[in-house]
Design a protein around this motif. Structure first.
Motif, PDB file in Angstrom:
ATOM      1  N   PRO A   4      17.216  69.520  26.646  1.00 31.71           N
ATOM      2  CA  PRO A   4      17.333  70.965  26.430  1.00 31.71           C
ATOM      3  C   PRO A   4      18.617  71.544  27.014  1.00 31.71           C
ATOM      4  O   PRO A   4      19.170  71.033  27.975  1.00 31.71           O
ATOM      5  N   SER A   5      19.069  72.616  26.405  1.00 30.53           N
ATOM      6  CA  SER A   5      20.207  73.381  26.908  1.00 30.53           C
ATOM      7  C   SER A   5      19.899  74.855  26.687  1.00 30.53           C
ATOM      8  O   SER A   5      19.059  75.208  25.873  1.00 30.53           O
ATOM      9  N   VAL A   6      20.573  75.705  27.438  1.00 29.14           N
ATOM     10  CA  VAL A   6      20.349  77.147  27.355  1.00 29.14           C
ATOM     11  C   VAL A   6      21.626  77.812  26.887  1.00 29.14           C
ATOM     12  O   VAL A   6      22.725  77.459  27.320  1.00 29.14           O
ATOM     13  N   ARG A   7      21.450  78.786  26.006  1.00 27.97           N
ATOM     14  CA  ARG A   7      22.602  79.549  25.509  1.00 27.97           C
ATOM     15  C   ARG A   7      22.222  81.006  25.379  1.00 27.97           C
ATOM     16  O   ARG A   7      21.043  81.370  25.313  1.00 27.97           O
ATOM     17  N   LEU A   8      23.235  81.850  25.343  1.00 27.22           N
ATOM     18  CA  LEU A   8      23.037  83.279  25.138  1.00 27.22           C
ATOM     19  C   LEU A   8      22.772  83.528  23.663  1.00 27.22           C
ATOM     20  O   LEU A   8      23.500  83.040  22.803  1.00 27.22           O
ATOM     21  N   ALA A   9      21.722  84.258  23.365  1.00 25.42           N
ATOM     22  CA  ALA A   9      21.385  84.572  21.973  1.00 25.42           C
ATOM     23  C   ALA A   9      22.351  85.610  21.426  1.00 25.42           C
ATOM     24  O   ALA A   9      22.896  86.429  22.170  1.00 25.42           O
ATOM     25  N   THR A  10      22.542  85.584  20.126  1.00 25.49           N
ATOM     26  CA  THR A  10      23.353  86.577  19.429  1.00 25.49           C
ATOM     27  C   THR A  10      22.462  87.333  18.442  1.00 25.49           C
ATOM     28  O   THR A  10      21.299  86.968  18.242  1.00 25.49           O
ATOM     29  N   VAL A  11      23.022  88.316  17.823  1.00 32.09           N
ATOM     30  CA  VAL A  11      22.278  89.087  16.826  1.00 32.09           C
ATOM     31  C   VAL A  11      21.740  88.166  15.730  1.00 32.09           C
ATOM     32  O   VAL A  11      20.654  88.401  15.194  1.00 32.09           O
ATOM     33  N   ASP A  12      22.461  87.099  15.423  1.00 36.40           N
ATOM     34  CA  ASP A  12      22.003  86.149  14.401  1.00 36.40           C
ATOM     35  C   ASP A  12      20.705  85.436  14.797  1.00 36.40           C
ATOM     36  O   ASP A  12      20.042  84.842  13.942  1.00 36.40           O
ATOM     37  N   ASP A  13      20.348  85.483  16.075  1.00 37.59           N
ATOM     38  CA  ASP A  13      19.125  84.835  16.565  1.00 37.59           C
ATOM     39  C   ASP A  13      17.926  85.777  16.588  1.00 37.59           C
ATOM     40  O   ASP A  13      16.852  85.401  17.062  1.00 37.59           O
ATOM     41  N   ALA A  14      18.065  86.998  16.107  1.00 34.62           N
ATOM     42  CA  ALA A  14      17.002  88.002  16.211  1.00 34.62           C
ATOM     43  C   ALA A  14      15.688  87.524  15.604  1.00 34.62           C
ATOM     44  O   ALA A  14      14.612  87.737  16.185  1.00 34.62           O
ATOM     45  N   ASP A  15      15.727  86.879  14.449  1.00 35.34           N
ATOM     46  CA  ASP A  15      14.494  86.395  13.821  1.00 35.34           C
ATOM     47  C   ASP A  15      13.812  85.334  14.682  1.00 35.34           C
ATOM     48  O   ASP A  15      12.588  85.346  14.858  1.00 35.34           O
ATOM     49  N   THR A  16      14.601  84.436  15.239  1.00 36.82           N
ATOM     50  CA  THR A  16      14.063  83.379  16.101  1.00 36.82           C
ATOM     51  C   THR A  16      13.417  83.968  17.345  1.00 36.82           C
ATOM     52  O   THR A  16      12.293  83.604  17.710  1.00 36.82           O
ATOM     53  N   VAL A  17      14.119  84.884  18.009  1.00 37.29           N
ATOM     54  CA  VAL A  17      13.599  85.493  19.233  1.00 37.29           C
ATOM     55  C   VAL A  17      12.345  86.313  18.916  1.00 37.29           C
ATOM     56  O   VAL A  17      11.356  86.260  19.651  1.00 37.29           O
ATOM     57  N   GLY A  18      12.367  87.043  17.816  1.00 35.20           N
ATOM     58  CA  GLY A  18      11.190  87.806  17.403  1.00 35.20           C
ATOM     59  C   GLY A  18       9.989  86.912  17.177  1.00 35.20           C
ATOM     60  O   GLY A  18       8.864  87.238  17.568  1.00 35.20           O
ATOM     61  N   GLY A  19      10.201  85.761  16.565  1.00 33.82           N
ATOM     62  CA  GLY A  19       9.116  84.810  16.337  1.00 33.82           C
ATOM     63  C   GLY A  19       8.589  84.214  17.633  1.00 33.82           C
ATOM     64  O   GLY A  19       7.375  84.066  17.817  1.00 33.82           O
ATOM     65  N   LEU A  20       9.495  83.877  18.548  1.00 33.77           N
ATOM     66  CA  LEU A  20       9.058  83.331  19.838  1.00 33.77           C
ATOM     67  C   LEU A  20       8.255  84.353  20.636  1.00 33.77           C
ATOM     68  O   LEU A  20       7.240  84.016  21.247  1.00 33.77           O
ATOM     69  N   LEU A  21       8.690  85.611  20.619  1.00 29.66           N
ATOM     70  CA  LEU A  21       7.946  86.638  21.347  1.00 29.66           C
ATOM     71  C   LEU A  21       6.565  86.861  20.730  1.00 29.66           C
ATOM     72  O   LEU A  21       5.576  87.034  21.436  1.00 29.66           O
ATOM     73  N   THR A  34       4.675  92.818  14.932  1.00 28.13           N
ATOM     74  CA  THR A  34       4.787  91.549  14.212  1.00 28.13           C
ATOM     75  C   THR A  34       6.102  90.875  14.587  1.00 28.13           C
ATOM     76  O   THR A  34       6.992  91.502  15.178  1.00 28.13           O
ATOM     77  N   ALA A  35       6.240  89.624  14.216  1.00 25.69           N
ATOM     78  CA  ALA A  35       7.497  88.909  14.452  1.00 25.69           C
ATOM     79  C   ALA A  35       8.657  89.624  13.767  1.00 25.69           C
ATOM     80  O   ALA A  35       9.747  89.726  14.320  1.00 25.69           O
TER      81      ALA A  35
END
Length: 161
Positions: A4-21, A34-35
């Protein structure tokens, strides 16, 4: 990628972050957006300087799918107690099948590094009292619910508006 590695999310990651939350909230049977609604909000939040979202990415050796498997949401706000901001860890989530592999620690360590770099004086985290495993996790990483010199627990109060 080796693990694993950690990175700063960008606006392009909004769908991914919404789904994880949404996955996080579903796991703990927490009602809410909803996601897709979360993703819409993250599109705005991810553009703000005082909001950090970190994503833990992994390769297929840890999970059946590669890509983000956890995240942290941190907000920064001004405080008169420090020259820099106060950091609030709003959420930290790792997919259940990948817990106990150090991914949460990796995310938290990176979050602490990033908020220190921004001059934060302290980080706050709210944890449900019944969530013993999560409390143990944060205590293992140096977080306390008793201020130095005090003999009583700090409490968090909430009122929906």
């Amino acid at each position: 990628m080796l693990g694993p590695s950690v990175r700063l999310a960008t606006v392009d990651d909004a769908d991914t972050v919404g789904g994880l939350l949404r996955d996080f909230n579903d796991e703990f049977e927490t009602p809410g957006p909803t996601a897709e609604e979360f993703a819409t909000r993250f599109r705005s939040l991810l553009g703000l300087d005082d909001v950090l979202v970190l994503l833990a990415d992994t390769d297929e050796r840890l999970d059946s799918t590669s890509g983000p498997v956890g995240f942290a949401l941190i907000t920064l706000r001004p405080t008169p107690y420090y020259d820099g901001p106060l950091a609030q860890l709003e959420e930290l989530y790792v997919r259940p099948v990948l817990r106990d592999r150090g991914i949460g620690t990796l995310i938290l360590t990176d979050a602490l590094r990033r908020v220190r770099e921004r001059g934060a004086g302290e980080m706050h985290i709210n944890v449900d009292e019944v969530d013993v495993d999560t409390r143990r996790f944060y205590e293992r990483h140096g977080f306390v619910n008793i201020e130095p010199g005090a003999d009583y627990r700090m409490l968090f109060y909430l009122r929906e508006l």
